[in-house]
Design an enzyme around this catalytic site. Structure first.
Site, PDB file in Angstrom:
ATOM      1  N   ASP A 130       0.864  -1.170   0.000  1.00  0.00           N
ATOM      2  CA  ASP A 130       0.000   0.000   0.000  1.00  0.00           C
ATOM      3  C   ASP A 130       0.907   1.228   0.000  1.00  0.00           C
ATOM      4  O   ASP A 130       2.097   1.136   0.325  1.00  0.00           O
ATOM      5  CB  ASP A 130      -0.886  -0.029   1.248  1.00  0.00           C
ATOM      6  CG  ASP A 130      -1.677   1.241   1.439  1.00  0.00           C
ATOM      7  OD1 ASP A 130      -2.357   1.660   0.491  1.00  0.00           O
ATOM      8  OD2 ASP A 130      -1.585   1.823   2.531  1.00  0.00           O
ATOM      9  N   ASP A 144      -0.191   5.120   0.945  1.00  0.00           N
ATOM     10  CA  ASP A 144      -0.449   6.074   2.028  1.00  0.00           C
ATOM     11  C   ASP A 144      -0.539   5.386   3.379  1.00  0.00           C
ATOM     12  O   ASP A 144      -1.361   4.493   3.573  1.00  0.00           O
ATOM     13  CB  ASP A 144      -1.752   6.826   1.749  1.00  0.00           C
ATOM     14  CG  ASP A 144      -1.690   7.595   0.444  1.00  0.00           C
ATOM     15  OD1 ASP A 144      -0.729   8.345   0.248  1.00  0.00           O
ATOM     16  OD2 ASP A 144      -2.601   7.420  -0.395  1.00  0.00           O
ATOM     17  N   ASP A 155      -1.601  -0.822   6.133  1.00  0.00           N
ATOM     18  CA  ASP A 155      -1.798  -0.159   7.419  1.00  0.00           C
ATOM     19  C   ASP A 155      -3.259   0.015   7.793  1.00  0.00           C
ATOM     20  O   ASP A 155      -3.558   0.328   8.943  1.00  0.00           O
ATOM     21  CB  ASP A 155      -1.132   1.226   7.415  1.00  0.00           C
ATOM     22  CG  ASP A 155      -1.906   2.223   6.573  1.00  0.00           C
ATOM     23  OD1 ASP A 155      -2.326   3.260   7.128  1.00  0.00           O
ATOM     24  OD2 ASP A 155      -2.104   1.983   5.375  1.00  0.00           O
TER      25      ASP A 155
END
Length: 215
Positions: free
Chosen positions: A17, A19, A173
């Site tokens: 991922d 961001d 995250d």
């Protein structure tokens, strides 16, 4: 503690991922979305955004409309948000432990970014932090029909890398991203489960290995 050396043996490809995983963008995004949502006449607090960081643009605007009882001029909101973000992209910093893992695995396994952000912002972010060169493929929300937690982004990344989903590991995250990886049939590493000591150890290990390899 993540044994990054096992990634070379246990998986054929690694997908990240962007961001919140590769780069610390939430504060920059919070300011950008506040500017975009201000067009509606309703203020957005940083705390409101941070509770929803990782959502795609469409899902975030859905939430704002629902909770603030407004109808957004979505094209204008997105244009303002993206312009504000790009003007401040120099403030984005890499997540050191994860970025060190990328550099450690560079050239050892095919790697991709699978992000719910727009291609314009993701590209600018990766280039600005010097991370773009390490990835074979970059997949964004502009490339698939459905955002996370749908598996589309990760499945598209695996397809472009030419690797079966079950042989990919994902670094994520957000809860939406971890669920998307599960739906894609991929193993996932939640970067939030690393405490600061573990992050430092991981970063130091990666940098040490790269130093040895350089000599």
């Amino acid at each position: 503690m993540i044994d990054i050396l096992s990634l070379e043996n246990d998986f054929e490809a690694v997908i990240f991922d962007c961001d919140g995983t590769l780069v610390h963008t939430p504060p920059v995004y919070a300011d950008a979305w506040a500017a975009g949502f201000a067009l509606s006449g309703k203020p957005m607090s940083e705390a409101w955004y941070l509770m929803r960081a990782g959502m795609s643009e469409v899902v975030l605007m859905d939430a704002f409309e629902r909770e603030f009882d407004v109808v957004l001029d979505r094209a204008s909101v997105i244009a303002t948000m993206r312009s504000h973000f790009l003007q401040n992209v120099h403030n984005v910093r890499e997540v050191r432990a994860v970025a060190a893992t990328v550099r450690r695995l560079a050239g050892l396994r095919p790697m991709a970014v699978a992000s719910g952000g727009s291609r314009e912002i993701v590209t600018a972010t990766l280039q600005g932090t010097g991370l773009r060169e390490y990835f074979d493929q970059v997949v964004t929300i502009d490339d698939v029909p459905n955002p996370k937690p749908a598996p589309d982004l990760f499945l598209q990344a695996a397809a472009l890398l030419g690797i079966e989903p079950a042989r990919c590991v994902v670094f994520e995250d957000s809860e939406q991203g971890l669920e998307a990886a599960r739906r894609a049939g991929m193993s996932a590493i939640d970067v939030n489960r690393l405490d600061r000591h573990e992050q430092q150890q991981l970063a130091d290990e990666c940098l040490s290995i790269r130093s040895v390899q350089a000599h």
